[in-house]
Scaffold this active site. Structure first.
Site, PDB file in Angstrom:
ATOM      1  N   LYS A 185       0.870  -1.144  -0.144  1.00 25.52           N
ATOM      2  CA  LYS A 185       0.011   0.006   0.261  1.00 25.52           C
ATOM      3  C   LYS A 185       0.837   1.084   0.069  1.00 25.52           C
ATOM      4  O   LYS A 185       0.335   2.256  -0.691  1.00 25.52           O
ATOM      5  CB  LYS A 185      -0.771   0.047   1.094  1.00 25.52           C
ATOM      6  CG  LYS A 185      -1.644   1.523   1.488  1.00 25.52           C
ATOM      7  CD  LYS A 185      -2.731   1.835   0.201  1.00 25.52           C
ATOM      8  CE  LYS A 185      -3.587   2.734   0.345  1.00 25.52           C
ATOM      9  NZ  LYS A 185      -3.295   4.118   1.006  1.00 25.52           N
ATOM     10  N   HIS A 188       2.160   1.851  -3.453  1.00 31.75           N
ATOM     11  CA  HIS A 188       0.801   2.408  -4.198  1.00 31.75           C
ATOM     12  C   HIS A 188       0.766   3.780  -3.927  1.00 31.75           C
ATOM     13  O   HIS A 188       0.608   4.449  -4.847  1.00 31.75           O
ATOM     14  CB  HIS A 188      -0.402   1.748  -3.677  1.00 31.75           C
ATOM     15  CG  HIS A 188      -1.722   2.331  -4.066  1.00 31.75           C
ATOM     16  ND1 HIS A 188      -2.089   3.489  -3.520  1.00 31.75           N
ATOM     17  CD2 HIS A 188      -2.573   2.245  -4.966  1.00 31.75           C
ATOM     18  CE1 HIS A 188      -3.150   4.042  -3.953  1.00 31.75           C
ATOM     19  NE2 HIS A 188      -3.310   3.316  -4.944  1.00 31.75           N
TER      20      HIS A 188
HETATM   21  C1  6PG Z   1      -5.697   6.132  -1.041  1.00 29.96           C
HETATM   22  C2  6PG Z   1      -4.735   7.254  -0.852  1.00 29.96           C
HETATM   23  C3  6PG Z   1      -4.906   7.635   0.417  1.00 29.96           C
HETATM   24  C4  6PG Z   1      -4.765   9.093   1.012  1.00 29.96           C
HETATM   25  C5  6PG Z   1      -3.309   9.496   1.130  1.00 29.96           C
HETATM   26  C6  6PG Z   1      -3.081  10.768   0.489  1.00 29.96           C
HETATM   27  O1  6PG Z   1      -4.915   5.078  -1.599  1.00 29.96           O
HETATM   28  O2  6PG Z   1      -6.655   6.131  -0.569  1.00 29.96           O
HETATM   29  O3  6PG Z   1      -3.492   7.057  -1.049  1.00 29.96           O
HETATM   30  O4  6PG Z   1      -4.282   6.599   1.311  1.00 29.96           O
HETATM   31  O5  6PG Z   1      -5.402   9.893   0.278  1.00 29.96           O
HETATM   32  O6  6PG Z   1      -2.819   9.200   2.203  1.00 29.96           O
HETATM   33  O7  6PG Z   1      -1.482  11.191   0.995  1.00 29.96           O
HETATM   34  P1  6PG Z   1      -1.143  12.536   1.013  1.00 29.96           P
HETATM   35  O8  6PG Z   1      -1.951  13.198   1.822  1.00 29.96           O
HETATM   36  O9  6PG Z   1       0.387  12.270   1.481  1.00 29.96           O
HETATM   37  O10 6PG Z   1      -1.102  13.078  -0.511  1.00 29.96           O
END
Ligand code: 6PG
Length: 485
Positions: A185, A188
């Site tokens: 993840k 990802h």
């Molecule tokens: C997801 C997103 C989620 C979140 C991130 C944003 O896969 O649903 O990646 O985990 O939106 O944490 O991360 P930042 O705030 O660091 O951009």
């Protein structure tokens, strides 16, 4: 309480609430708890008012409301809150029960927690969940890892609530031991950073060099989204660029401050790559671009003081747009190639049997980086599960052959106009470095040997045999083996 909960969920922030609604919508009985108990009352008397959801006022009450073996999922802020909850839960649970962390925890924490919970005779799962609020509600991509014995207890439920693709398996599968789910993840999210940055760089090229309006760029992105670049991020970008600010009646994008936030998962990916010695320039540059963006005052001052070239406007034509599109496509391939190399290296380091084709499949639906192009990654790993680098697969090699000229032209044109395109150009530099059989690293070795007697290998001697040259009379006779850290 005679409620027979299939799962207990702790933490009713928006992701938690939406997952509960998703589970209840799939006919699972869900017991819920939140540290601020008022939130439980509000939820079960509001949108969570259904016989499938039971509100609990304490952790013991939550545990009593669950079938055995109990499944308890934490949807709380990553960090100490997770450790504190585990400490409170362990005395309430029994051997064989499963504790699940559905937050964005750091994989090293998940590795440590798996050991701790397993030592108490229970099972632990760190599940990466992607898809934001809507994904949680309608079908996220779920990446669980941890105690393997927990998977048969979760499989049906997790696969039922995950994103479903008409032509494929659900977007949830077992990733591997201890922190593997959270690691995947994390990568990802790293790819998400680079993907977003690449779209932003392309937008800037079209906006500044092509002088296109946000609306026109929305049209271009919408068009690209019908082809090989089809992705959720490109789709929402087109929608974003069409949005008008009701206050100023300007495109909303023009009134949004250009300081990007970050919560840490991109940096964690970069940290891991640096630690494992894997080139990950696309993601690292994307993280750094966010940091630079956030330093607005320094950028404003430097904009006044630092020289740059005059902008060279592009003659907008179908051909030019196709060139920018190809550059975006090939750079995106490079980002994924780097990301999968990191996964491969981590799998080796931590002993995780990762299935790369399946991981790409899990990212096809539900998650933020979902894209048509992931089909090709799955296909590449199906063709060769041992594939060393995505770019070496025949499909991607052909894509690079077709797109590299456009990639070079776009990165070079941006550089000549003084338009920063860090991911576009860093990935190109990596690509060229990768295809350089004889590099200038021999000079680095000579320099290291010169100033630190660090030794070097020779092209005419077997690998592993080290040589030292006395480069100057002042040098002395020590070789680095005697004092190297
Ligand atoms: C997801 C997103 C989620 C979140 C991130 C944003 O896969 O649903 O990646 O985990 O939106 O944490 O991360 P930042 O705030 O660091 O951009």
């Amino acid at each position: 309480m005679d409620f027979q909960g299939d799962i207990g969920l702790i933490g009713l922030a928006v992701m938690g609430e939406n997952l509960v609604m998703n589970l209840a919508g799939h006919h699972y009985q869900v017991a819920v708890f939140n540290r601020t108990v008022d939130k439980v009352e509000k939820f079960v008397n509001g949108r969570g008012k259904t016989p499938s959801i039971a509100g609990c006022r304490s952790l013991p009450e939550l545990v009593r409301a669950l079938k055995r073996p109990r499944r308890v999922m934490m949807m709380v802020r990553a960090g100490t809150a997770v450790d504190e909850l585990i400490d409170q839960l362990l005395p309430l649970l029994e051997p064989g029960d499963v504790v699940i962390d559905g937050g964005n925890s750091h994989y090293t924490d998940t590795r440590r927690r798996t050991r701790k919970v397993e030592a108490a005779g229970l099972l632990y799962v760190g599940a990466g969940i992607s898809g934001g609020e809507l994904g949680a509600l309608n079908g996220p991509s779920i990446m669980p890892g941890g105690s393997a014995a927990a998977w048969p207890l979760l499989r049906e439920m997790f696969q039922a609530i995950a994103a479903q693709l008409p032509d494929d398996l659900p977007c949830c599968d077992w990733i591997g031991p201890d922190g593997a789910g959270h690691y995947v993840k994390m990568v990802h999210n790293g790819i998400e950073y680079a993907d977003m940055q690449l779209i932003a760089e392309t937008y800037e090229v079209l906006r500044k060099m092509g002088k296109l309006t946000p609306e026109a760029i929305a049209g271009v992105f919408g068009e690209w989204n019908r082809g090989a670049l089809n992705s959720y991020l490109l789709e929402i970008t087109a929608e974003i660029l069409r949005k008008v600010d009701p206050v100023t009646e300007k495109p909303l994008i023009d009134v949004i401050l250009d300081c990007a936030g970050q919560k840490g998962t991109g940096r964690w990916t970069a940290d891991s790559a640096l630690e494992l010695g894997v080139p990950l320039s696309g993601i690292i540059e994307a993280v750094q671009a966010r940091s630079l963006s956030d330093d607005k005052a320094r950028r404003e001052m430097s904009a006044r003081l630092l020289p740059g070239p005059a902008l060279r406007p592009a003659a907008v034509s179908d051909q030019w747009l196709a060139q920018v599109r190809s550059a975006l496509y090939v750079a995106k391939i490079a980002v994924y190639a780097q990301g999968f190399q990191l996964l491969k290296r981590a799998a080796k380091e931590f002993g995780w049997p990762l299935d790369y084709g399946r991981i790409a499949g899990l990212w096809r639906g539900g998650c933020i980086i979902r894209a048509i192009f992931l089909n090709e990654i799955t296909a590449a790993y199906r063709r060769n599960p041992e594939l060393d680098n995505l770019l070496l697969d025949e499909f991607f090699r052909r894509a690079a052959a077709e797109g590299q000229e456009a990639w070079r032209r776009t990165a070079a044109a941006a550089a000549l106009s003084g338009v920063a395109a860090p991911v576009l150009s860093a990935t190109l530099n990596w690509y060229d470095g990768l295809r350089t059989a004889e590099s200038a690293a021999n000079l680095i070795q000579a320099q290291r040997d010169y100033f630190g007697a660090h030794t070097y290998e020779r092209t005419d001697a077997p690998r592993g045999k080290f040589f030292h040259t006395v480069w100057s009379e002042a040098g002395g006779g020590t070789v680095s083996g005697s004092y190297d850290a």
